[in-house]
Design a protein around this motif. Structure first.
Motif, PDB file in Angstrom:
ATOM      1  N   SER A  59     -60.315 -33.735 -32.411  1.00  0.00           N
ATOM      2  CA  SER A  59     -60.495 -33.433 -30.996  1.00  0.00           C
ATOM      3  C   SER A  59     -61.590 -34.279 -30.349  1.00  0.00           C
ATOM      4  O   SER A  59     -61.508 -34.583 -29.162  1.00  0.00           O
ATOM      5  CB  SER A  59     -60.765 -31.946 -30.785  1.00  0.00           C
ATOM      6  OG  SER A  59     -61.934 -31.557 -31.454  1.00  0.00           O
ATOM      7  N   GLN A  60     -62.588 -34.698 -31.119  1.00  0.00           N
ATOM      8  CA  GLN A  60     -63.649 -35.526 -30.531  1.00  0.00           C
ATOM      9  C   GLN A  60     -63.161 -36.937 -30.184  1.00  0.00           C
ATOM     10  O   GLN A  60     -63.836 -37.668 -29.472  1.00  0.00           O
ATOM     11  CB  GLN A  60     -64.891 -35.587 -31.426  1.00  0.00           C
ATOM     12  CG  GLN A  60     -64.679 -36.271 -32.753  1.00  0.00           C
ATOM     13  CD  GLN A  60     -64.349 -35.316 -33.878  1.00  0.00           C
ATOM     14  OE1 GLN A  60     -63.847 -34.218 -33.633  1.00  0.00           O
ATOM     15  NE2 GLN A  60     -64.604 -35.708 -35.100  1.00  0.00           N
ATOM     16  N   PHE A  88     -58.603 -30.029 -21.122  1.00  0.00           N
ATOM     17  CA  PHE A  88     -59.991 -30.106 -21.569  1.00  0.00           C
ATOM     18  C   PHE A  88     -60.701 -28.760 -21.474  1.00  0.00           C
ATOM     19  O   PHE A  88     -61.565 -28.461 -22.295  1.00  0.00           O
ATOM     20  CB  PHE A  88     -60.740 -31.217 -20.818  1.00  0.00           C
ATOM     21  CG  PHE A  88     -60.338 -32.578 -21.307  1.00  0.00           C
ATOM     22  CD1 PHE A  88     -60.710 -33.024 -22.567  1.00  0.00           C
ATOM     23  CD2 PHE A  88     -59.550 -33.401 -20.530  1.00  0.00           C
ATOM     24  CE1 PHE A  88     -60.318 -34.267 -23.040  1.00  0.00           C
ATOM     25  CE2 PHE A  88     -59.148 -34.646 -20.988  1.00  0.00           C
ATOM     26  CZ  PHE A  88     -59.538 -35.080 -22.247  1.00  0.00           C
ATOM     27  N   GLU A  89     -60.317 -27.926 -20.530  1.00  0.00           N
ATOM     28  CA  GLU A  89     -60.848 -26.568 -20.469  1.00  0.00           C
ATOM     29  C   GLU A  89     -60.390 -25.776 -21.695  1.00  0.00           C
ATOM     30  O   GLU A  89     -61.170 -25.020 -22.287  1.00  0.00           O
ATOM     31  CB  GLU A  89     -60.398 -25.877 -19.175  1.00  0.00           C
ATOM     32  CG  GLU A  89     -60.917 -24.485 -18.997  1.00  0.00           C
ATOM     33  CD  GLU A  89     -62.422 -24.416 -18.792  1.00  0.00           C
ATOM     34  OE1 GLU A  89     -62.975 -23.329 -19.036  1.00  0.00           O
ATOM     35  OE2 GLU A  89     -63.047 -25.426 -18.417  1.00  0.00           O
ATOM     36  N   ARG A  92     -62.550 -26.878 -24.534  1.00  0.00           N
ATOM     37  CA  ARG A  92     -63.956 -26.536 -24.339  1.00  0.00           C
ATOM     38  C   ARG A  92     -64.255 -25.053 -24.494  1.00  0.00           C
ATOM     39  O   ARG A  92     -65.318 -24.677 -24.998  1.00  0.00           O
ATOM     40  CB  ARG A  92     -64.368 -27.011 -22.944  1.00  0.00           C
ATOM     41  CG  ARG A  92     -65.797 -27.311 -22.754  1.00  0.00           C
ATOM     42  CD  ARG A  92     -66.156 -27.930 -21.408  1.00  0.00           C
ATOM     43  NE  ARG A  92     -65.196 -27.792 -20.343  1.00  0.00           N
ATOM     44  CZ  ARG A  92     -64.403 -28.795 -19.889  1.00  0.00           C
ATOM     45  NH1 ARG A  92     -64.463 -29.987 -20.432  1.00  0.00           N
ATOM     46  NH2 ARG A  92     -63.579 -28.595 -18.908  1.00  0.00           N
ATOM     47  N   THR A  93     -63.369 -24.190 -24.075  1.00  0.00           N
ATOM     48  CA  THR A  93     -63.694 -22.764 -23.997  1.00  0.00           C
ATOM     49  C   THR A  93     -63.536 -22.003 -25.293  1.00  0.00           C
ATOM     50  O   THR A  93     -63.876 -20.831 -25.352  1.00  0.00           O
ATOM     51  CB  THR A  93     -62.801 -22.074 -22.945  1.00  0.00           C
ATOM     52  OG1 THR A  93     -61.443 -22.227 -23.327  1.00  0.00           O
ATOM     53  CG2 THR A  93     -63.058 -22.626 -21.568  1.00  0.00           C
ATOM     54  N   ASN A 102     -65.405 -23.632 -31.922  1.00  0.00           N
ATOM     55  CA  ASN A 102     -64.911 -24.991 -31.649  1.00  0.00           C
ATOM     56  C   ASN A 102     -65.694 -26.020 -32.409  1.00  0.00           C
ATOM     57  O   ASN A 102     -66.840 -26.105 -32.424  1.00  0.00           O
ATOM     58  CB  ASN A 102     -65.001 -25.298 -30.156  1.00  0.00           C
ATOM     59  CG  ASN A 102     -63.612 -25.418 -29.545  1.00  0.00           C
ATOM     60  OD1 ASN A 102     -62.626 -25.450 -30.244  1.00  0.00           O
ATOM     61  ND2 ASN A 102     -63.582 -25.471 -28.239  1.00  0.00           N
TER      62      ASN A 102
END
Length: 102
Positions: A59-60, A88-89, A92-93, A102
């Motif tokens: 994911s990075q 992206f939310e 991120r969440t 995460n």
């Protein structure tokens, strides 16, 4: 044909999935994680649920591209308006992992 009733998927094995709208009607981009944290992206035909492409990433290594796109290495997925933000939310969440890890 109905799925076997004796198959139980353990809760920790389940991973949330997000399907993003693309500019092409009938095609979507599905994103999900496996148990080891690999992000899988599949360009799918929505009606048949058939995958046209599948790729795996950390994911990075996924970045914003253009106005409404995401980039993984040399591939850019162009998405419908607002879908890159939604993706992206999702990353991120913590929605992408049970328990928000995460």
């Amino acid at each position: 044909m109905a799925p076997p009733s004796n198959v139980v998927i353990p809760e920790p094995s389940l991973r949330p999935v997000i399907v993003l709208e693309t500019h092409i009607p009938g095609l979507g981009l599905r994103a999900s994680f496996d148990q080891r944290g690999m992000l899988f992206l599949a360009l799918i035909h929505i009606e048949s649920d058939a995958a046209a492409t599948v790729s795996a990433h950390y994911s990075q290594n996924v970045h914003r591209a253009a106005t409404e796109g995401i980039q993984t290495g040399t591939v850019v997925y162009l998405l419908a308006k607002g879908e890159a933000d939604r993706f992206f939310e999702w990353l991120r969440t913590g929605i992408s992992y049970p328990g928000g890890v995460n």
